[in-house]
Design a protein around this motif. Sequence first.
Motif, PDB file in Angstrom:
ATOM      1  N   GLY A 194       0.811  -1.206   0.000  1.00  0.00           N
ATOM      2  CA  GLY A 194       0.000   0.000   0.000  1.00  0.00           C
ATOM      3  C   GLY A 194       0.841   1.249   0.000  1.00  0.00           C
ATOM      4  N   GLU A 195       0.216   2.340   0.370  1.00  0.00           N
ATOM      5  CA  GLU A 195       0.845   3.660   0.270  1.00  0.00           C
ATOM      6  C   GLU A 195       1.919   3.892   1.319  1.00  0.00           C
ATOM      7  OE1 GLU A 195      -0.562   8.386   0.327  1.00  0.00           O
ATOM      8  OE2 GLU A 195      -2.048   6.762   0.382  1.00  0.00           O
TER       9      GLU A 195
ATOM     10  N   PHE B 242      25.215  -8.892   4.350  1.00  0.00           N
ATOM     11  CA  PHE B 242      24.563  -8.313   5.512  1.00  0.00           C
ATOM     12  C   PHE B 242      25.578  -7.621   6.411  1.00  0.00           C
ATOM     13  CE2 PHE B 242      21.503 -11.484   4.194  1.00  0.00           C
ATOM     14  CZ  PHE B 242      20.279 -10.885   4.454  1.00  0.00           C
ATOM     15  N   ILE B 243      25.230  -6.418   6.859  1.00  0.00           N
ATOM     16  CA  ILE B 243      26.060  -5.703   7.821  1.00  0.00           C
ATOM     17  C   ILE B 243      25.195  -5.299   9.004  1.00  0.00           C
ATOM     18  CG2 ILE B 243      27.625  -4.801   6.054  1.00  0.00           C
ATOM     19  CD1 ILE B 243      26.137  -2.114   6.298  1.00  0.00           C
ATOM     20  N   ILE B 244      25.798  -5.212  10.178  1.00  0.00           N
ATOM     21  CA  ILE B 244      25.062  -4.750  11.348  1.00  0.00           C
ATOM     22  C   ILE B 244      24.863  -3.249  11.218  1.00  0.00           C
ATOM     23  CG2 ILE B 244      25.090  -4.479  13.851  1.00  0.00           C
ATOM     24  CD1 ILE B 244      26.662  -7.047  14.043  1.00  0.00           C
ATOM     25  N   SER B 245      23.625  -2.818  11.269  1.00  0.00           N
ATOM     26  CA  SER B 245      23.321  -1.416  11.002  1.00  0.00           C
ATOM     27  C   SER B 245      22.112  -0.984  11.816  1.00  0.00           C
ATOM     28  CB  SER B 245      23.027  -1.219   9.506  1.00  0.00           C
ATOM     29  OG  SER B 245      22.628   0.102   9.232  1.00  0.00           O
ATOM     30  N   THR B 246      22.063   0.302  12.105  1.00  0.00           N
ATOM     31  CA  THR B 246      20.880   0.888  12.726  1.00  0.00           C
ATOM     32  C   THR B 246      19.926   1.268  11.603  1.00  0.00           C
ATOM     33  OG1 THR B 246      22.160   1.754  14.573  1.00  0.00           O
ATOM     34  CG2 THR B 246      20.004   2.719  14.200  1.00  0.00           C
ATOM     35  N   TYR B 247      18.859   0.521  11.472  1.00  0.00           N
ATOM     36  CA  TYR B 247      17.920   0.754  10.381  1.00  0.00           C
ATOM     37  C   TYR B 247      16.976   1.898  10.744  1.00  0.00           C
ATOM     38  CZ  TYR B 247      14.243   0.098   6.948  1.00  0.00           C
ATOM     39  OH  TYR B 247      13.328   0.297   5.950  1.00  0.00           O
ATOM     40  N   ILE B 248      16.803   2.831   9.812  1.00  0.00           N
ATOM     41  CA  ILE B 248      15.890   3.959  10.003  1.00  0.00           C
ATOM     42  C   ILE B 248      14.939   3.998   8.813  1.00  0.00           C
ATOM     43  CG2 ILE B 248      15.697   6.450  10.370  1.00  0.00           C
ATOM     44  CD1 ILE B 248      18.566   6.462  11.342  1.00  0.00           C
ATOM     45  N   THR B 249      13.660   4.100   9.074  1.00  0.00           N
ATOM     46  CA  THR B 249      12.667   4.087   8.011  1.00  0.00           C
ATOM     47  C   THR B 249      12.741   5.351   7.162  1.00  0.00           C
ATOM     48  OG1 THR B 249      10.937   5.150   9.329  1.00  0.00           O
ATOM     49  CG2 THR B 249      11.107   2.741   9.469  1.00  0.00           C
ATOM     50  N   GLY B 250      12.138   5.283   5.972  1.00  0.00           N
ATOM     51  CA  GLY B 250      12.095   6.437   5.089  1.00  0.00           C
ATOM     52  C   GLY B 250      11.381   7.618   5.711  1.00  0.00           C
ATOM     53  N   LYS B 251      10.316   7.344   6.465  1.00  0.00           N
ATOM     54  CA  LYS B 251       9.573   8.424   7.122  1.00  0.00           C
ATOM     55  C   LYS B 251      10.451   9.163   8.119  1.00  0.00           C
ATOM     56  CE  LYS B 251       5.516   9.292  10.035  1.00  0.00           C
ATOM     57  NZ  LYS B 251       4.334   8.686  10.693  1.00  0.00           N
ATOM     58  N   THR B 252      11.200   8.414   8.944  1.00  0.00           N
ATOM     59  CA  THR B 252      12.057   9.046   9.948  1.00  0.00           C
ATOM     60  C   THR B 252      13.220   9.774   9.287  1.00  0.00           C
ATOM     61  OG1 THR B 252      11.455   7.365  11.578  1.00  0.00           O
ATOM     62  CG2 THR B 252      13.453   8.619  11.996  1.00  0.00           C
ATOM     63  N   LEU B 253      13.806   9.178   8.251  1.00  0.00           N
ATOM     64  CA  LEU B 253      14.889   9.853   7.525  1.00  0.00           C
ATOM     65  C   LEU B 253      14.399  11.164   6.917  1.00  0.00           C
ATOM     66  CD1 LEU B 253      16.486   6.765   5.756  1.00  0.00           C
ATOM     67  CD2 LEU B 253      17.648   8.247   7.404  1.00  0.00           C
ATOM     68  N   PHE B 254      13.183  11.141   6.374  1.00  0.00           N
ATOM     69  CA  PHE B 254      12.602  12.370   5.819  1.00  0.00           C
ATOM     70  C   PHE B 254      12.450  13.428   6.906  1.00  0.00           C
ATOM     71  CE2 PHE B 254       8.832  14.981   5.261  1.00  0.00           C
ATOM     72  CZ  PHE B 254       9.088  15.577   4.036  1.00  0.00           C
TER      73      PHE B 254
ATOM     74  N   PRO C 279      10.284  22.880  -2.988  1.00  0.00           N
ATOM     75  CA  PRO C 279       9.186  22.256  -3.731  1.00  0.00           C
ATOM     76  C   PRO C 279       8.755  20.925  -3.095  1.00  0.00           C
ATOM     77  CG  PRO C 279      11.267  21.886  -4.847  1.00  0.00           C
ATOM     78  CD  PRO C 279      11.557  22.827  -3.719  1.00  0.00           C
ATOM     79  N   PRO C 280       7.548  20.435  -3.412  1.00  0.00           N
ATOM     80  CA  PRO C 280       7.114  19.123  -2.920  1.00  0.00           C
ATOM     81  C   PRO C 280       8.061  18.033  -3.428  1.00  0.00           C
ATOM     82  CG  PRO C 280       5.287  20.330  -3.902  1.00  0.00           C
ATOM     83  CD  PRO C 280       6.531  21.087  -4.250  1.00  0.00           C
ATOM     84  N   LEU C 281       8.538  17.181  -2.521  1.00  0.00           N
ATOM     85  CA  LEU C 281       9.524  16.186  -2.938  1.00  0.00           C
ATOM     86  C   LEU C 281       8.941  15.172  -3.907  1.00  0.00           C
ATOM     87  CD1 LEU C 281      11.810  15.315   0.100  1.00  0.00           C
ATOM     88  CD2 LEU C 281      12.218  16.816  -1.839  1.00  0.00           C
ATOM     89  N   ALA C 282       7.659  14.834  -3.756  1.00  0.00           N
ATOM     90  CA  ALA C 282       7.056  13.878  -4.683  1.00  0.00           C
ATOM     91  C   ALA C 282       7.112  14.407  -6.111  1.00  0.00           C
ATOM     92  CB  ALA C 282       5.611  13.587  -4.275  1.00  0.00           C
ATOM     93  N   THR C 283       6.928  15.716  -6.275  1.00  0.00           N
ATOM     94  CA  THR C 283       7.003  16.338  -7.602  1.00  0.00           C
ATOM     95  C   THR C 283       8.424  16.292  -8.145  1.00  0.00           C
ATOM     96  OG1 THR C 283       5.188  17.837  -7.040  1.00  0.00           O
ATOM     97  CG2 THR C 283       6.570  18.446  -8.909  1.00  0.00           C
TER      98      THR C 283
ATOM     99  N   MET D  95      12.877   8.538  -0.869  1.00  0.00           N
ATOM    100  CA  MET D  95      12.114   8.667  -2.110  1.00  0.00           C
ATOM    101  C   MET D  95      10.849   7.822  -2.052  1.00  0.00           C
ATOM    102  SD  MET D  95      15.166   8.705  -4.967  1.00  0.00           S
ATOM    103  CE  MET D  95      14.046   9.051  -6.346  1.00  0.00           C
ATOM    104  N   ASP D  96      10.964   6.609  -1.555  1.00  0.00           N
ATOM    105  CA  ASP D  96       9.800   5.739  -1.426  1.00  0.00           C
ATOM    106  C   ASP D  96       8.752   6.369  -0.528  1.00  0.00           C
ATOM    107  OD1 ASP D  96      10.951   3.859  -3.053  1.00  0.00           O
ATOM    108  OD2 ASP D  96      11.575   2.515  -1.445  1.00  0.00           O
ATOM    109  N   TYR D  97       9.186   6.950   0.590  1.00  0.00           N
ATOM    110  CA  TYR D  97       8.249   7.581   1.505  1.00  0.00           C
ATOM    111  C   TYR D  97       7.577   8.794   0.863  1.00  0.00           C
ATOM    112  CZ  TYR D  97       6.459  10.515   5.237  1.00  0.00           C
ATOM    113  OH  TYR D  97       5.641  11.320   5.996  1.00  0.00           O
ATOM    114  N   ALA D  98       8.359   9.637   0.189  1.00  0.00           N
ATOM    115  CA  ALA D  98       7.811  10.854  -0.411  1.00  0.00           C
ATOM    116  C   ALA D  98       6.825  10.548  -1.514  1.00  0.00           C
ATOM    117  CB  ALA D  98       8.937  11.740  -0.936  1.00  0.00           C
ATOM    118  N   HIS D  99       7.050   9.445  -2.236  1.00  0.00           N
ATOM    119  CA  HIS D  99       6.113   9.058  -3.305  1.00  0.00           C
ATOM    120  C   HIS D  99       4.761   8.681  -2.740  1.00  0.00           C
ATOM    121  CE1 HIS D  99       8.418   9.291  -6.979  1.00  0.00           C
ATOM    122  NE2 HIS D  99       9.426   8.654  -6.441  1.00  0.00           N
TER     123      HIS D  99
END
Length: 243
Positions: free
Chosen positions: A66-67, A154-166, A183-187, A239-243
């Motif tokens: 989904g979105e 695979f590397i040990i990493s602190t994963y941060i979602t696209g929403k939080t990175l944004f 400007p709007p990032l989706a655009t 980019m995925d989050y902004a879309h």
Amino acid sequence: MKYYCILCLLLVASCTTPKEDTWQTLDFGAFQLKAPPDWKIMEFEGVDSYGGGLTNNVDSLTFDYGEYDVDFETGANRRVAEDTVNGVPATIMIPVGDTPGIVSMHLRPRHDKNQFTIWGHHVQQQELILKIYKTIVFKHSDTTVNPPLTADRFIISTYITGKTLFQMNCAGCHAPLKELTGPPLATVFKSRDQQWVCQFLRNRNSILKDSLQVAYEKEYQVQCTRFPDLSCAEIRRIMDYAH
């Protein structure tokens, strides 16, 4: 005698694990995947997306298509691999140690506004689950691009979602769908591919200005901040989050 017993156990295990050429295809409409014959589809309704799953009564997998992105304990240390699954860039995460935990994969199919996440909690058969993930195909998937997923990826990493990175890096000047200081990032992302955006944010000197970039700078009277410490995978999640 000890090694003989271990060998026997390995032989028994190999005999009881179905070979991949005997796997069945499970059709979920929006996508297909392959799994051993003892796996079956689970059906349930998503809240604002298409959801479902599959199980073999040992491990169960749930997917969300989904979105919105699915958030798994943002900031928790995991072993993370950036992969390509049948032509689609994907982020795969597994637990740091040997203890069963969440095994998840996130991707955004090509030519699609939706995001796809599949995961299992307390996974007992991690290697099998990763093999199932690698069989997932969407309408526009390219099955000729599906490299092997090896442990050294695979590397040990602190994963941060696209929403939080944004929110951490972009929200001061941008919103996904409306104008702020910038400007709007989706655009913006509709006119740019991932490689260009990664170069622009990480190493702007490596690309030449074009008419669209000049027009944005003239209209908004501001230049975008550089983010050399962001990885291209993290930028893809933004980019995925902004879309």
